[in-house]
Design an enzyme around this catalytic site. Sequence first.
Site, mmCIF file in Angstrom:
data_model
loop_
_atom_site.group_PDB
_atom_site.id
_atom_site.type_symbol
_atom_site.label_atom_id
_atom_site.label_comp_id
_atom_site.label_asym_id
_atom_site.label_seq_id
_atom_site.Cartn_x
_atom_site.Cartn_y
_atom_site.Cartn_z
ATOM 1 N NE ARG A 105 2.811 1.360 2.106
ATOM 2 C CZ ARG A 105 2.023 0.536 1.429
ATOM 3 N NH1 ARG A 105 2.079 -0.753 1.641
ATOM 4 N NH2 ARG A 105 1.183 0.999 0.537
ATOM 5 C CB SER A 119 2.862 -9.156 -4.214
ATOM 6 O OG SER A 119 2.099 -10.112 -4.903
#
Length: 310
Positions: free
Chosen positions: A199, A66
């Site tokens: 995004r 992540s």
Amino acid sequence: MTVQASHLVSQTLENTAPLRPVVLSTWRHGLAANAEAWKILSSGGRALDAVEQGVRICESDPNNLSVGYGGLPDREGNVTLDACIMDETGDCGSVAFLQHIEHPVSVARRVMEATPHVMLVGEGALKFAVVNGFKKKDLLTNKAKKEWEKWQADHPDAIKDRQVNIENHDTIGLVAIDNKGNMSGACTTSGMAWKLNGRVGDSPIIGAGLYVDNEIGAASATGVGEAVIRAVGSFLVVELMRQGHSPQNACRLATERVIRKNPGWQKLQVGFIALDKMGRVGGYSIQPGFDYAVYDHAGRNRMVQAKSRL
Ligand code: ASP
């Protein structure tokens, strides 16, 4: 700040010795980041250097899905990174939608220190990084690519999905106070896995993913970035501390604000961490399972399970 709250804060400051240095960061990967930051803090170094070096550990870790190298890609297979950094003077730098650079936090620092701007994005951020000596690298590891292929196979209708992520392997937000009492913070992420191309989440947005006010404290956020942005979460945590709330209570109240601003909050995870000028820490989240790593002034680096709304 109300007069009463201001009085309360100054009473606390007068009567208690500040605890420092202290560093805290989101999730279990924070332990390694804290340890790196502590090397700098424990030898009298500056919080700004500590927060940058701390989060770089996670950015380089291919097993961290992540953050940085090895981060899970967007739904088109691109690893796009968001990061920011803020120092004790209130200066800040940020990059968003940056590709091919392993250490976006260091690019963000360069934006802060070498340009009149706060934020660079996409191609421009990449050009700036390369001109400033950052090497390009393929950030999509085989492990992340396999996860992406599996996700694609499981989600043939992917574009219509609304992403929900409540798993505990997310963004690293790290805040610290050094021996001199100066505070800084850094936040870096590959963002929400399988996001739409382009995004950008809360993590590179000063005030949302991170905020530092050297008179008061510092805060960082993790979880669904859209929900954090709607409440300007980290700035809110710091402002609540300014009003006299403890870091713990400030994180809880900011989480309540996120809840009020986000219908459907029951399905979202958002977590905050906070550190105040006295070296006190706190954390709170919507869902259970959020934990954060604290390296305290006594030299202990440990995980703390955050209290949660649900
Ligand atoms: N807050 C990050 C984002 O929305 C992701 C996370 O913390 O998991 O990009």
